[in-house]
Design a protein around this motif. Structure first.
Motif, PDB file in Angstrom:
ATOM      1  N   TYR A  76     -15.783  22.910 -41.477  1.00 46.68           N
ATOM      2  CA  TYR A  76     -15.495  23.968 -40.501  1.00 46.68           C
ATOM      3  C   TYR A  76     -16.569  25.042 -40.323  1.00 46.68           C
ATOM      4  O   TYR A  76     -16.676  25.620 -39.245  1.00 46.68           O
ATOM      5  N   ASP A  77     -17.334  25.363 -41.362  1.00 45.66           N
ATOM      6  CA  ASP A  77     -18.238  26.513 -41.231  1.00 45.66           C
ATOM      7  C   ASP A  77     -19.200  26.369 -40.057  1.00 45.66           C
ATOM      8  O   ASP A  77     -19.402  27.310 -39.288  1.00 45.66           O
ATOM      9  N   LEU A  78     -19.787  25.177 -39.912  1.00 44.74           N
ATOM     10  CA  LEU A  78     -20.753  24.988 -38.829  1.00 44.74           C
ATOM     11  C   LEU A  78     -20.058  25.005 -37.468  1.00 44.74           C
ATOM     12  O   LEU A  78     -20.640  25.418 -36.467  1.00 44.74           O
ATOM     13  N   ILE A  79     -18.804  24.539 -37.437  1.00 49.17           N
ATOM     14  CA  ILE A  79     -18.047  24.588 -36.178  1.00 49.17           C
ATOM     15  C   ILE A  79     -17.777  26.048 -35.802  1.00 49.17           C
ATOM     16  O   ILE A  79     -17.977  26.465 -34.654  1.00 49.17           O
ATOM     17  N   VAL A  80     -17.363  26.829 -36.789  1.00 50.26           N
ATOM     18  CA  VAL A  80     -17.087  28.250 -36.541  1.00 50.26           C
ATOM     19  C   VAL A  80     -18.353  28.956 -36.059  1.00 50.26           C
ATOM     20  O   VAL A  80     -18.335  29.702 -35.066  1.00 50.26           O
ATOM     21  N   GLU A  81     -19.479  28.673 -36.733  1.00 53.38           N
ATOM     22  CA  GLU A  81     -20.743  29.307 -36.330  1.00 53.38           C
ATOM     23  C   GLU A  81     -21.152  28.879 -34.923  1.00 53.38           C
ATOM     24  O   GLU A  81     -21.692  29.671 -34.148  1.00 53.38           O
ATOM     25  N   SER A  82     -20.887  27.610 -34.595  1.00 56.20           N
ATOM     26  CA  SER A  82     -21.258  27.125 -33.260  1.00 56.20           C
ATOM     27  C   SER A  82     -20.420  27.771 -32.168  1.00 56.20           C
ATOM     28  O   SER A  82     -20.917  28.022 -31.062  1.00 56.20           O
ATOM     29  N   ILE A  83     -19.161  28.034 -32.466  1.00 53.26           N
ATOM     30  CA  ILE A  83     -18.318  28.717 -31.469  1.00 53.26           C
ATOM     31  C   ILE A  83     -18.815  30.149 -31.281  1.00 53.26           C
ATOM     32  O   ILE A  83     -18.886  30.671 -30.170  1.00 53.26           O
ATOM     33  N   LYS A  84     -19.219  30.756 -32.380  1.00 52.89           N
ATOM     34  CA  LYS A  84     -19.798  32.100 -32.319  1.00 52.89           C
ATOM     35  C   LYS A  84     -21.060  32.069 -31.443  1.00 52.89           C
ATOM     36  O   LYS A  84     -21.253  32.925 -30.576  1.00 52.89           O
ATOM     37  N   LEU A  85     -21.883  31.038 -31.666  1.00 58.56           N
ATOM     38  CA  LEU A  85     -23.118  30.867 -30.902  1.00 58.56           C
ATOM     39  C   LEU A  85     -22.806  30.699 -29.413  1.00 58.56           C
ATOM     40  O   LEU A  85     -23.457  31.304 -28.552  1.00 58.56           O
ATOM     41  N   ALA A  86     -21.784  29.888 -29.122  1.00 57.19           N
ATOM     42  CA  ALA A  86     -21.399  29.677 -27.721  1.00 57.19           C
ATOM     43  C   ALA A  86     -20.963  30.990 -27.090  1.00 57.19           C
ATOM     44  O   ALA A  86     -21.313  31.292 -25.940  1.00 57.19           O
ATOM     45  N   SER A  87     -20.214  31.788 -27.853  1.00 59.84           N
ATOM     46  CA  SER A  87     -19.731  33.044 -27.293  1.00 59.84           C
ATOM     47  C   SER A  87     -20.892  33.994 -27.002  1.00 59.84           C
ATOM     48  O   SER A  87     -20.878  34.736 -26.018  1.00 59.84           O
ATOM     49  N   GLU A  88     -21.949  33.951 -27.841  1.00 56.50           N
ATOM     50  CA  GLU A  88     -23.127  34.809 -27.597  1.00 56.50           C
ATOM     51  C   GLU A  88     -23.952  34.296 -26.411  1.00 56.50           C
ATOM     52  O   GLU A  88     -24.327  35.060 -25.540  1.00 56.50           O
TER      53      GLU A  88
END
Lengths: 158, 289
Positions: free
Chosen positions: A140-152
């Protein structure tokens, strides 16, 4: 005689004549050839079969197609054609979110559902947003970070 | 060919189909579609005719009528958790019912009529003396939810009736303290191992005017005893420590003797002790977490 069931699928009007109790999941995969929507648990626990119904996240293994009459369904195949979908998918690729990939269509749809309600989610909000989606590879960590990245990256899209 | 499924467009049509065919309602599908599934590519098989009622807009509402909050049976858990007019314990129970994708489908009517002993919404609803209104082609009736649910997966729903709405009477005075807690194995999509809701109303001098609590997943149906609640009523918060053990012992007796009793009994005692200790600590008007 079984009536035709009409609904909107990825922005196109569609109709199908079948048993209204057939699962939306099976209709999407078998009748419309949309294989991005996956089946894993088949009982609403894993989120692999997630799509948006009238903009809201649902698991298609629990929905009889008769319940979709007149509704708008958006699958990963429709979402990936949109700016928002592209942004999430690119962020997943760049962020290394994908290992085997089986849960990813559901994760992307859940991410879209989350970002459409909350364009700037915190890490906790992201984890809550994908709480119904199971991944057995990456933790999950990389998925969570990627969603954060998408939001930015998607500033102003949502 | 005998029709095995119906998709009524109005409540009137649904009630007619119900009366003529005895078809059973399918709302969100989150329980029934899983219970009757047969695997990939195979249409779920139901032993009875089914009517899909999820598109009946007439059953989707939350409104205030006098001193009651009235929730239409087709209202989803997501709509319930999002509506600030719904009492805290009910909203919280709805928000913890599963992942968002499930809460967008699951309805209050389905959760109540499925009558699982582990169901989440009936716990705060029964704590608040909620009533249900049932309608048929020929009339309607209203009764206490606690009486409507008669046992595990059993209700008093008649063959020609549908659940119209759940009616929650608001307390005369807001609860001074209210609590809902669910114990499950996973944050999302967990079936309750134990759930508890409790509320207390104090007067200006710290006397308990009203105390109520209900347990889910700890017996054939939601456990509640107004007799046991009376042990605390009329007491001052300062007296709570001295009556706590007597109260907990009496409460313990209403829990089912079956199904992992030690775990559930111990956890129930600790949760209630926690809640009452928070109440006794004197902070007014708080939501206990």
């Amino acid at each position: 005689m079984i009536d035709e069931i009409r609904f909107t699928l990825n922005n196109s009007e569609v109709a199908i004549t079948c048993d209204p109790l057939k699962r939306l999941l099976d209709v999407l995969r078998e009748d419309f050839g949309l294989f991005g929507t996956k089946e894993a648990c088949g009982e609403g626990e894993c989120g692999a079969c997630s799509v948006l119904m009238n903009g809201r996240l649902i698991t298609t293994c629990m929905v009889p197609v008769g319940a979709v009459k007149g509704k708008e369904i958006m699958t990963i195949e429709g979402l990936r054609e949109t700016e928002r979908g592209k942004t999430i998918i690119e962020a997943f690729a760049d962020g290394g979110a994908v290992q085997c990939g089986f849960c990813i269509p559901g994760m992307v749809v859940a991410a879209e559902s989350l970002l459409s309600r909350n364009a700037k989610p915190t890490e906790d909000e992201i984890r809550l947003g994908i709480a119904g989606n199971l991944c057995r590879c990456t933790g999950y960590d990389l998925i969570v970070e990627s969603i954060k990245l998408a939001s930015e990256r998607g500033e102003g899209l949502w | 060919m005998v029709e095995t499924s119906y998709i009524p467009q109005t409540l009137e049509e649904a009630l007619r189909i119900r009366k003529e065919t005895g078809a059973k309602p399918l709302a969100g599908g989150t329980d029934l579609m899983v219970m009757h599934r047969r695997g990939t590519g195979v249409v779920p098989s139901f032993p009875w005719p089914v009517m899909i009622i999820s598109s009946l807009e007439e059953l989707k509402y939350i409104r205030r009528e006098g001193d009651d909050i009235v929730i239409g049976s087709g209202t989803t858990c997501h709509a319930i958790e999002d509506d600030p007019s719904v009492p805290y314990a009910v909203r919280t129970a709805a928000s913890l019912m599963g992942a968002e994708s499930l809460r967008n489908l699951a309805t209050i009517g389905g959760n109540v009529c499925n009558a699982s002993p582990k169901a989440d919404l009936p716990v705060p609803l029964i704590m608040m003396d909620a009533k249900v209104t049932l309608v048929s082609a020929t009339g309607s009736r209203t009764l206490l939810l606690d009486e409507f649910i008669t046992g595990p997966k059993e209700t008093d729903l008649k063959d020609d009736e549908l659940l119209l709405e759940v009616r929650i009477p608001l307390p005369e005075k807001d609860y001074s303290h209210v609590w809902y807690r669910k114990i499950g194995t996973r944050k999302a999509n967990a079936i309750s191992k134990l759930s508890l809701s409790a509320a207390v109303t104090l007067d200006a001098d710290g006397f308990i005017k009203d105390f109520r609590s209900a347990n889910g997943a700890s017996g054939p149906k939601v456990a509640r005893s107004t007799e046991v609640e009376k042990i605390l009523e009329g007491k001052n918060v300062t007296e709570i420590p001295s009556v706590l053990e007597q109260f907990l012992d009496a409460y313990d007796a209403i829990l089912s003797p079956h199904a992992m009793p030690t775990y559930r009994r111990l956890s129930t005692r600790r949760m209630l002790a926690h809640f009452l200790t928070e109440v006794a600590s004197g902070t007014q008007n708080m939501i206990v977490t």
